[in-house]
Design a protein around this motif. Structure first.
Motif, PDB file in Angstrom:
ATOM      1  N   SER A  15       0.812  -1.212   0.000  1.00  0.00           N
ATOM      2  CA  SER A  15       0.000   0.000   0.000  1.00  0.00           C
ATOM      3  C   SER A  15       0.844   1.261   0.000  1.00  0.00           C
ATOM      4  CB  SER A  15      -0.909   0.017   1.238  1.00  0.00           C
ATOM      5  OG  SER A  15      -0.134   0.106   2.418  1.00  0.00           O
ATOM      6  N   LEU A  93      -3.322  -0.316 -15.548  1.00  0.00           N
ATOM      7  CA  LEU A  93      -3.003   0.520 -14.391  1.00  0.00           C
ATOM      8  C   LEU A  93      -3.413   1.969 -14.660  1.00  0.00           C
ATOM      9  CD1 LEU A  93      -1.593   0.628 -11.581  1.00  0.00           C
ATOM     10  CD2 LEU A  93       0.490   1.269 -12.797  1.00  0.00           C
ATOM     11  N   GLY A  96      -7.326   1.883 -14.404  1.00  0.00           N
ATOM     12  CA  GLY A  96      -7.858   1.571 -13.083  1.00  0.00           C
ATOM     13  C   GLY A  96      -7.391   2.523 -12.003  1.00  0.00           C
ATOM     14  N   HIS A  97      -6.096   2.823 -11.991  1.00  0.00           N
ATOM     15  CA  HIS A  97      -5.539   3.657 -10.916  1.00  0.00           C
ATOM     16  C   HIS A  97      -5.630   5.142 -11.232  1.00  0.00           C
ATOM     17  CE1 HIS A  97      -2.933   4.908  -7.633  1.00  0.00           C
ATOM     18  NE2 HIS A  97      -2.191   5.569  -8.500  1.00  0.00           N
ATOM     19  N   TRP A  98      -5.021   5.555 -12.346  1.00  0.00           N
ATOM     20  CA  TRP A  98      -4.918   6.982 -12.626  1.00  0.00           C
ATOM     21  C   TRP A  98      -6.236   7.598 -13.079  1.00  0.00           C
ATOM     22  CZ3 TRP A  98      -1.004   9.340 -10.634  1.00  0.00           C
ATOM     23  CH2 TRP A  98       0.202   8.669 -10.462  1.00  0.00           C
ATOM     24  N   ARG A 100      -9.742   5.894 -12.717  1.00  0.00           N
ATOM     25  CA  ARG A 100     -10.865   5.628 -11.822  1.00  0.00           C
ATOM     26  C   ARG A 100     -10.574   6.039 -10.379  1.00  0.00           C
ATOM     27  NH1 ARG A 100     -11.475   0.571 -12.871  1.00  0.00           N
ATOM     28  NH2 ARG A 100     -10.379  -0.276 -11.055  1.00  0.00           N
ATOM     29  N   GLU A 101      -9.396   5.702  -9.867  1.00  0.00           N
ATOM     30  CA  GLU A 101      -9.113   5.967  -8.462  1.00  0.00           C
ATOM     31  C   GLU A 101      -8.593   7.382  -8.218  1.00  0.00           C
ATOM     32  OE1 GLU A 101      -6.473   2.938  -7.118  1.00  0.00           O
ATOM     33  OE2 GLU A 101      -7.863   1.297  -7.583  1.00  0.00           O
ATOM     34  N   GLN A 102      -7.628   7.821  -9.008  1.00  0.00           N
ATOM     35  CA  GLN A 102      -7.013   9.125  -8.784  1.00  0.00           C
ATOM     36  C   GLN A 102      -7.700  10.251  -9.551  1.00  0.00           C
ATOM     37  OE1 GLN A 102      -4.537   9.589  -6.524  1.00  0.00           O
ATOM     38  NE2 GLN A 102      -4.800   7.412  -6.058  1.00  0.00           N
ATOM     39  N   ALA A 147      -8.651  -3.281 -14.275  1.00  0.00           N
ATOM     40  CA  ALA A 147      -7.504  -3.161 -13.379  1.00  0.00           C
ATOM     41  C   ALA A 147      -6.573  -4.339 -13.626  1.00  0.00           C
ATOM     42  CB  ALA A 147      -7.935  -3.144 -11.912  1.00  0.00           C
TER      43      ALA A 147
END
Length: 211
Positions: A15, A93, A96-98, A100-102, A147
Motif C-alpha cells: 500500500s 493501471l 484503473g488507478h490513474w 478511476r481511483e485518482q 484493473a
C-alpha cells in the motif's frame, strides 16, 4: 497488492506504507539484513511476489511526464526479461488507478493515450481510431472494474522455461481485425493477428544497411 516493496533501499508494503521495516532490518532508511525477506519467500515456497520500484517514492511525480504532449503510454523490451519483469499492466493501471481511483485523467483522455497516440507516433494510420475503413482492433472494457491482477509464474515457454504473466480484470473481449481473439481473458483460438512493420522498416532492411 505486492507483499513487499523495496523502493530505493527502503522497504514498504504493497500500500506504500512502511509496514515491514522492523522485520527486514532498516538502519537510516537502508536495508541491513535480508534474512526476513528470504524467510517470507521460503514460507510461501517462493510463490510470494516482491517488487523493487526504481522510480520516485512520490506517486505524483509521474503525472507531469504522463501529461507531456510528447509522452507515449507504451513500454516493451521485446520479451528480454520475461522471467523477472511484468510490464504488461501499464494500460490497465492507467485506466484503473490513474483514471478511476485518482481521477488524474478522464476515461476518454486515457483511451486516446493508449490507442490513437501510440498509433500516430509509430506511423500506423490505419489504427488507433474506430472509423470506417480502419482496422477493427479494440477492447471491450468495463471502466468500473478494469484493473491489473497480480502477476503469476507461468511455465508455458517452449522448453519448459518460465515467465511472469499478468492478467487483467474488466476486459470483456479483445477484438483483432474484427475477430474476437480473447473473451474474459481466455483465448478463443482465433489467430487473426499479424506482424506490423512501421514506416522505417523498409529503410533499415535495405541491402547494405546495418540491421
Amino acid at each position: 497488492m505486492y507483499d513487499l516493496v523495496i523502493r530505493g533501499g527502503t522497504v514498504v508494503d504493497g500500500s506504500g506504507l512502511p509496514g515491514y521495516r522492523a522485520d527486514v532490518g532498516i538502519t537510516a532508511g537502508r536495508i541491513t539484513r535480508i534474512g526476513r525477506i528470504l524467510d517470507l519467500a521460503l514460507e510461501s515456497d517462493f510463490h510470494r511476489m516482491f517488487i523493487q520500484a526504481v522510480v520516485s517514492d512520490d506517486p505524483a511525480d509521474p503525472l507531469p511526464v504522463m501529461r507531456h504532449p510528447r509522452t507515449v503510454m507504451t513500454f516493451t523490451d521485446s520479451g528480454a526479461h520475461v522471467g523477472s519483469m511484468a510490464d504488461a499492466p501499464l494500460h490497465t493501471l492507467l485506466l484503473g488507478h490513474w483514471v478511476r481511483e485518482q481521477r488524474a485523467f478522464t476515461f476518454e483522455e486515457a483511451i486516446r493515450m493508449v490507442t490513437y497516440a501510440p498509433a500516430a507516433a509509430w506511423g500506423f494510420p490505419d489504427r488507433g481510431l474506430l472509423r470506417e475503413g480502419l482496422a477493427a482492433d479494440l477492447n471491450v472494457i468495463d471502466p468500473d472494474t478494469v484493473a491489473p491482477l497480480m502477476p503469476e509464474v507461468a511455465y508455458d515457454i517452449p522448453g519448459g522455461a518460465y515467465r511472469l504473466r499478468q492478467r487483467a480484470t474488466g476486459i470483456a473481449a479483445t477484438v483483432v481485425s474484427g475477430e474476437v481473439a480473447f473473451r474474459e481473458g481466455v483465448h478463443t483460438g482465433a489467430l487473426p493477428g499479424r506482424l506490423l512493420r512501421g514506416p522505417l522498416a523498409p529503410i533499415t532492411n535495405r541491402p547494405g544497411r546495418r540491421r
